[in-house]
Design an enzyme around this catalytic site. Sequence first.
Site, PDB file in Angstrom:
ATOM      1  N   HIS A 111       0.839  -1.197   0.000  1.00  0.00           N
ATOM      2  CA  HIS A 111       0.000   0.000   0.000  1.00  0.00           C
ATOM      3  C   HIS A 111       0.876   1.249   0.000  1.00  0.00           C
ATOM      4  CE1 HIS A 111      -0.142   1.187   4.556  1.00  0.00           C
ATOM      5  NE2 HIS A 111       1.017   0.647   4.264  1.00  0.00           N
ATOM      6  N   CYS A 115       6.106   6.883   3.975  1.00  0.00           N
ATOM      7  CA  CYS A 115       4.970   5.984   3.654  1.00  0.00           C
ATOM      8  C   CYS A 115       4.122   6.521   2.501  1.00  0.00           C
ATOM      9  CB  CYS A 115       4.098   5.754   4.882  1.00  0.00           C
ATOM     10  SG  CYS A 115       5.027   5.052   6.242  1.00  0.00           S
ATOM     11  N   HIS A 145       4.874   0.373  -0.475  1.00  0.00           N
ATOM     12  CA  HIS A 145       5.718  -0.543   0.310  1.00  0.00           C
ATOM     13  C   HIS A 145       4.815  -1.659   0.842  1.00  0.00           C
ATOM     14  CE1 HIS A 145       4.039   2.361   3.186  1.00  0.00           C
ATOM     15  NE2 HIS A 145       4.021   1.345   4.033  1.00  0.00           N
ATOM     16  N   HIS A 188       3.758  -4.961   3.750  1.00  0.00           N
ATOM     17  CA  HIS A 188       3.738  -5.420   5.142  1.00  0.00           C
ATOM     18  C   HIS A 188       3.294  -6.877   5.190  1.00  0.00           C
ATOM     19  CE1 HIS A 188       4.096  -1.410   6.934  1.00  0.00           C
ATOM     20  NE2 HIS A 188       3.186  -0.984   6.068  1.00  0.00           N
ATOM     21  N   ASP A 202      -5.123 -10.633   0.843  1.00  0.00           N
ATOM     22  CA  ASP A 202      -3.797 -11.277   0.780  1.00  0.00           C
ATOM     23  C   ASP A 202      -3.174 -11.160  -0.616  1.00  0.00           C
ATOM     24  OD1 ASP A 202      -1.637 -12.782   1.829  1.00  0.00           O
ATOM     25  OD2 ASP A 202      -2.450 -14.600   0.917  1.00  0.00           O
ATOM     26  N   HIS A 203      -1.911 -10.731  -0.653  1.00  0.00           N
ATOM     27  CA  HIS A 203      -1.166 -10.526  -1.902  1.00  0.00           C
ATOM     28  C   HIS A 203      -1.843  -9.531  -2.839  1.00  0.00           C
ATOM     29  CE1 HIS A 203       1.149 -13.854  -0.362  1.00  0.00           C
ATOM     30  NE2 HIS A 203       2.081 -13.567  -1.261  1.00  0.00           N
ATOM     31  N   GLU A 243       0.687  -4.079  12.190  1.00  0.00           N
ATOM     32  CA  GLU A 243       1.237  -3.718  10.883  1.00  0.00           C
ATOM     33  C   GLU A 243       2.731  -4.047  10.848  1.00  0.00           C
ATOM     34  OE1 GLU A 243       0.832   0.112   8.000  1.00  0.00           O
ATOM     35  OE2 GLU A 243       1.927   0.409   9.847  1.00  0.00           O
TER      36      GLU A 243
HETATM   37  N1  LIG Z   1      -1.593   6.118  12.713  1.00  0.00           N
HETATM   38  C1  LIG Z   1      -0.880   5.484  11.758  1.00  0.00           C
HETATM   39  N2  LIG Z   1       0.356   5.900  11.472  1.00  0.00           N
HETATM   40  C2  LIG Z   1       1.076   5.266  10.527  1.00  0.00           C
HETATM   41  C3  LIG Z   1       0.539   4.163   9.849  1.00  0.00           C
HETATM   42  C4  LIG Z   1      -0.779   3.753  10.157  1.00  0.00           C
HETATM   43  O1  LIG Z   1      -1.327   2.808   9.568  1.00  0.00           O
HETATM   44  N3  LIG Z   1      -1.449   4.440  11.107  1.00  0.00           N
HETATM   45  N4  LIG Z   1       1.292   3.507   8.920  1.00  0.00           N
HETATM   46  C5  LIG Z   1       2.516   3.886   8.609  1.00  0.00           C
HETATM   47  C6  LIG Z   1       3.241   3.166   7.513  1.00  0.00           C
HETATM   48  O2  LIG Z   1       2.389   2.291   6.816  1.00  0.00           O
HETATM   49  C7  LIG Z   1       4.566   2.476   7.817  1.00  0.00           C
HETATM   50  O3  LIG Z   1       4.771   1.356   7.020  1.00  0.00           O
HETATM   51  C8  LIG Z   1       4.895   2.177   9.217  1.00  0.00           C
HETATM   52  O4  LIG Z   1       5.689   3.268   9.594  1.00  0.00           O
HETATM   53  P1  LIG Z   1       6.791   3.307  10.727  1.00  0.00           P
HETATM   54  O5  LIG Z   1       6.188   3.206  12.082  1.00  0.00           O
HETATM   55  O6  LIG Z   1       7.589   4.515  10.430  1.00  0.00           O
HETATM   56  O7  LIG Z   1       7.551   1.962  10.443  1.00  0.00           O
HETATM   57  P2  LIG Z   1       9.046   1.624  10.650  1.00  0.00           P
HETATM   58  O8  LIG Z   1       9.246   0.236  10.155  1.00  0.00           O
HETATM   59  O9  LIG Z   1       9.942   2.654  10.086  1.00  0.00           O
HETATM   60  O10 LIG Z   1       9.202   1.712  12.202  1.00  0.00           O
HETATM   61  P3  LIG Z   1       9.254   0.558  13.270  1.00  0.00           P
HETATM   62  O11 LIG Z   1       9.051   1.270  14.581  1.00  0.00           O
HETATM   63  O12 LIG Z   1      10.613  -0.039  13.146  1.00  0.00           O
HETATM   64  O13 LIG Z   1       8.155  -0.430  12.988  1.00  0.00           O
HETATM   65  C9  LIG Z   1       3.130   5.058   9.247  1.00  0.00           C
HETATM   66  N5  LIG Z   1       2.318   5.694  10.232  1.00  0.00           N
HETATM   67 ZN   LIG Z   2       2.685   0.816   5.501  1.00  0.00          ZN
END
Ligand SMILES: Nc1nc2c(c(=O)[nH]1)N=C([C@H](O)[C@H](O)COP(=O)(O)OP(=O)(O)OP(=O)(O)O)CN2
Ligand SMILES: [Zn+2]
Length: 139
Positions: free
Chosen positions: A17, A36, A42, A44, A82-83, A128
């Site tokens: 997504h 993002c 990217h 998940h 999925d996928h 996630e």
């Molecule tokens: N409230 C939300 N904030 C964010 C979401 C979400 O769904 N709801 N999603 C993302 C992104 O999809 C992203 O893939 C995840 O971001 P991030 O936390 O920066 O992930 P990282 O892998 O860099 O960090 P970790 O702490 O190592 O997991 C962003 N925000």
């Molecule tokens: Zn994401």
Amino acid sequence: MAPKGYITKRLQFSACHRLNSIHLSVEENKKVYGKCNHINGHGHNYVVKVTLFGDIDPLTGMIINMTELKADMEKAIMIPMDHKNLDIDLVYFSDKPSTTENLAVFIWNAMKKTMENPDLLYEVEIEETENNSVKYRGE
Ligand SMILES: Nc1nc2c(c(=O)[nH]1)N=C([C@H](O)[C@H](O)COP(=O)(O)OP(=O)(O)OP(=O)(O)O)CN2
Ligand SMILES: [Zn+2]
């Protein structure tokens, strides 16, 4: 009165997504979603936990047969998500960003439509990443 309990089933699905809101400008999207919002998206490996709350049937000893819950989750979650590219393959996300919060609402609604007894649905949790998770209880 039958004792009540919580029952949870977990599954994992993979999807890609991009976080982007059609209600924000290009610059606003970049500012709000940062990396993002990258144009090519990217992926998940999402972990979903669906929890039901209800009577433990005195005859069967079950709130629900896990086999039935698995089939419902397959239909409501795995088949559509999925996928997939969540933003392109699911019409639901054509006008909403595919945040984990919105995914949880989508899954909640899909489970409600799929389950034989939707009143049992208590909570949808999505991880996630290892560090980020959302819980939704239909409120
Ligand atoms: N409230 C939300 N904030 C964010 C979401 C979400 O769904 N709801 N999603 C993302 C992104 O999809 C992203 O893939 C995840 O971001 P991030 O936390 O920066 O992930 P990282 O892998 O860099 O960090 P970790 O702490 O190592 O997991 C962003 N925000
Ligand atoms: Zn994401």
